[in-house]
Design a protein around this motif. Structure first.
Motif, PDB file in Angstrom:
ATOM      1  N   SER A 178      30.199 -46.308 -42.885  1.00  0.00           N
ATOM      2  CA  SER A 178      29.483 -45.363 -43.749  1.00  0.00           C
ATOM      3  C   SER A 178      30.379 -44.181 -44.078  1.00  0.00           C
ATOM      4  O   SER A 178      31.511 -44.069 -43.595  1.00  0.00           O
TER       5      SER A 178
ATOM      6  N   THR B 147      21.958 -43.423 -53.103  1.00  0.00           N
ATOM      7  CA  THR B 147      22.765 -43.727 -51.919  1.00  0.00           C
ATOM      8  C   THR B 147      22.590 -42.610 -50.900  1.00  0.00           C
ATOM      9  O   THR B 147      22.372 -42.857 -49.717  1.00  0.00           O
ATOM     10  N   HIS B 148      22.702 -41.387 -51.373  1.00  0.00           N
ATOM     11  CA  HIS B 148      22.405 -40.207 -50.563  1.00  0.00           C
ATOM     12  C   HIS B 148      21.292 -39.441 -51.273  1.00  0.00           C
ATOM     13  O   HIS B 148      21.559 -38.614 -52.147  1.00  0.00           O
ATOM     14  N   MET B 166      20.533 -40.284 -46.024  1.00  0.00           N
ATOM     15  CA  MET B 166      21.495 -41.349 -46.347  1.00  0.00           C
ATOM     16  C   MET B 166      20.787 -42.701 -46.498  1.00  0.00           C
ATOM     17  O   MET B 166      21.301 -43.736 -46.053  1.00  0.00           O
ATOM     18  N   GLU B 169      22.604 -45.656 -48.377  1.00  0.00           N
ATOM     19  CA  GLU B 169      23.767 -46.108 -47.622  1.00  0.00           C
ATOM     20  C   GLU B 169      23.350 -46.789 -46.319  1.00  0.00           C
ATOM     21  O   GLU B 169      23.965 -47.775 -45.902  1.00  0.00           O
ATOM     22  N   SER B 172      22.542 -50.288 -47.144  1.00  0.00           N
ATOM     23  CA  SER B 172      23.752 -51.087 -47.404  1.00  0.00           C
ATOM     24  C   SER B 172      24.503 -51.442 -46.129  1.00  0.00           C
ATOM     25  O   SER B 172      24.899 -52.595 -45.947  1.00  0.00           O
TER      26      SER B 172
END
Lengths: 313, 313
Positions: A178, B147-148, B166, B169, B172
């Motif tokens: 990350s 993503t953030h 986050m 992310e 992911s």
């Protein structure tokens, strides 16, 4: 003293083998990174025999195995035993390896099939069997830190229920994959339980465990704005994740006020001791390596694979 | 109609360029995956000029950029403006590109230097500038998924404070690099906001946001024990993470009962609409793409780079 049993902890990424005498004491030990992932699909027998030969084990010495080697992706699947699971029920679920010249058996995992909280363990059930005498027939909460930490409720000598926290794996994937990797750096850092940032972030997580996601990015922002160093970032992330685990798990499991039994070894032990202390929880530490050996020995005795000291032939 | 300004959203992994007329309306658009990571260290000017030439933009058309291109790792660093940050203060922090033949400027990010909750944004401040008229001088909570994800408190037209989650992310890295990858499979799945598992896991997270870590591994266990399918696993993980974000952020920000302003586009928008609805929060959706274009145009007008329709020369 001659070896009575080969005790094998065969996890996803590592393998440990001990030769134990009639009292369950260690005569020889080998460690390797030939875990399940390295051994499959067909390297299990060759790897085990290679190590046993190197340790001078007789060709007919029986071997008892626990861990991921008993999973569907492992050597031979030892199907799950379901909770509530007594230690005798777990021992009884051991699966023999067909076609093996020596007597080799693999311990089953334990599963919780409740649709509201499905869960599985493989390996920890053997550590729990190893501390069964310590646990007796009382109700206990057991904390077993790791890549996938387990919190277990033991009642009347059986595994009544448990929950898994992916704390160790969360640390690894966040540190490695990350945006936090830029804060922690490429080196791996050994976090100290006395590091002020470990303690502060742990305390904050214990107070507000629902804010973990909001706090994660603060590590990145602290690097950019406040010159946080990699070792400090690692301490903060570790404290954040362990604190949130202890907050959640102690709310679910540590209801009866008895000390939490902490089954841990190595670097994780002081971190969890600190976190349990910051949470105001009493705990009783037990060495995890000793627990797994004792559990494997107890299983071998129960299954008639090894004869304990003092038994009459 | 002729182009008055090139508006550029240059993020970590993607680049979008629009030619805007005197009313801020789109005359042409190009999208590319030449984000900051692909452009650095010295490809920024070449990439921008290549796209502008392909769009037929005049050599003297000014360009205004927002996003990670203005970070220390980007083209030219546009230092952070600190909260509380007015839109005028943000516009004033735009950094010119030295040595460029055309007038190119990059918007600054916004930082919160409070040691208790340090945070940074780059790009979202421009979306906020684009909806400044909508926000007026009232107090608002703005949710900007991604993503953030950013949750922002706007007071009297300024960014008073914000927090980053986050969430994208986390999805992911867990889907790609953790044991949950075995549950979600290699294919990426488009999660539907009406999927029963998205809604159920989201509701559970909203109720107990501190138990996220305990619930993560249940996805893996559900695959092993309950035959959970990859698309269901993706829905569960998405619901779990978005629910925990909304629970934590709404506790911190949505105190005043006014509708949350949801600045989102694409697949994330219905998921956050569903999560806000399940949390019992009223919300007002705004298209994120339009917001960033409007913010870039407002900055260009404020900086004298473009003349708006109706202005007297």
């Amino acid at each position: 003293m001659s070896a009575r049993i080969a005790a094998v902890d065969w996890g996803t990424s590592r393998l440990r083998i001990w030769l134990l005498d009639e009292a369950g004491c260690v005569l020889a030990e080998r460690r390797s990174d030939e875990g399940m992932l390295a051994a499959r699909p067909d390297g299990f027998a060759r790897i085990l025999e290679g190590h046993l030969a190197a340790m001078g084990a007789p060709a007919d010495l029986p071997a008892i195995i626990c861990g991921m080697a008993g999973s569907r992706q492992g050597w031979v699947e030892a199907p799950y035993v379901y909770v509530p699971a007594s230690m005798q029920g777990i021992f009884g679920g051991a699966a023999p390896i067909p076609g093996s010249r020596r007597d080799v058996r693999i311990m089953p995992g334990v599963a919780q099939r409740d649709p509201a909280s499905p869960d599985v363990m493989r390996g920890e059930e053997t550590q729990l069997a190893g501390i069964a005498r310590l646990l007796g027939s009382d109700t206990h909460t057991v904390c077993m830190p790791g890549t996938h930490s387990k919190w277990v409720e033991i009642a009347e000598g059986s595994i009544a229920g448990f929950a898994t926290y992916m704390t160790g794996e969360l640390f690894s994937v966040l540190a490695g994959h990350s945006i936090l990797s830029h804060s922690l750096g490429a080196e791996s850092h050994s976090v100290s339980a006395s590091a002020p940032l470990f303690r502060r972030w742990c305390e904050e997580s214990l107070t507000e465990p629902g804010d973990v996601n909001a706090r994660l990015f603060r590590i990145r922002a602290s690097t950019l704005l406040l010159d946080l160093q990699p070792i400090q970032a690692a301490a903060a992330l570790s404290g954040l994740l362990i604190g949130a685990e202890v907050a959640s798990a102690s709310g679910r499991f540590a209801r009866h006020g008895a000390p939490v039994v902490l089954v841990a070894s190595g670097a994780l032990r002081p971190l969890y001791e600190a976190a349990l202390g910051l949470a105001g929880l009493e705990f009783h530490p037990v060495e995890a390596d000793e627990a797994v050996r004792a559990g494997l020995f107890a299983a071998a005795v129960h299954l008639g694979m090894a004869e304990p000291a003092g038994a009459t032939a």
